[in-house]
Design a protein around this motif. Structure first.
Motif, PDB file in Angstrom:
ATOM      1  N   GLN A 104       0.725  -1.237  -0.131  1.00  0.00           N
ATOM      2  CA  GLN A 104       0.024  -0.073   0.028  1.00  0.00           C
ATOM      3  C   GLN A 104       0.948   1.345   0.160  1.00  0.00           C
ATOM      4  N   ASP A 105       1.939   0.975   0.253  1.00  0.00           N
ATOM      5  CA  ASP A 105       3.093   2.427   0.481  1.00  0.00           C
ATOM      6  C   ASP A 105       3.468   2.789  -0.976  1.00  0.00           C
ATOM      7  N   THR A 106       3.085   4.167  -1.176  1.00  0.00           N
ATOM      8  CA  THR A 106       3.786   4.760  -2.374  1.00  0.00           C
ATOM      9  C   THR A 106       5.165   5.311  -2.233  1.00  0.00           C
ATOM     10  N   VAL A 107       6.130   4.914  -2.864  1.00  0.00           N
ATOM     11  CA  VAL A 107       7.314   5.164  -2.549  1.00  0.00           C
ATOM     12  C   VAL A 107       8.011   5.782  -3.795  1.00  0.00           C
ATOM     13  N   THR A 108       8.857   6.724  -3.629  1.00  0.00           N
ATOM     14  CA  THR A 108       9.852   7.487  -4.722  1.00  0.00           C
ATOM     15  C   THR A 108      11.008   6.437  -4.931  1.00  0.00           C
ATOM     16  N   THR A 164      13.116   7.092  -1.815  1.00  0.00           N
ATOM     17  CA  THR A 164      12.604   6.400  -0.777  1.00  0.00           C
ATOM     18  C   THR A 164      13.171   4.953  -0.871  1.00  0.00           C
TER      19      THR A 164
END
Length: 53
Positions: free
Chosen positions: A27-31, A34
């Motif tokens: 569920q995490d949105t990472v760049t 990150t």
């Protein structure tokens, strides 16, 4: 390496005593930055604290 999540608490002890592997959830949105920080954190833990997947 500092944690990617900040906080107000003060931790005592060395890195291996207070840090844990970072495991983002689906569920995490990472760049990309990150991801690079998570990889560096976990690599350091593996090399210095004996973390395993």
């Amino acid at each position: 390496m500092p944690s990617i999540a900040g906080g107000c608490a003060t931790a005592t002890g060395d890195f291996c005593d207070v840090a844990r592997p970072l495991r983002p959830s689906v569920q995490d949105t990472v760049t990309l930055e990150t991801v690079a920080q998570v990889v560096a954190h976990n690599r350091y833990g593996r090399e210095h604290c004996g973390w395993t997947p």
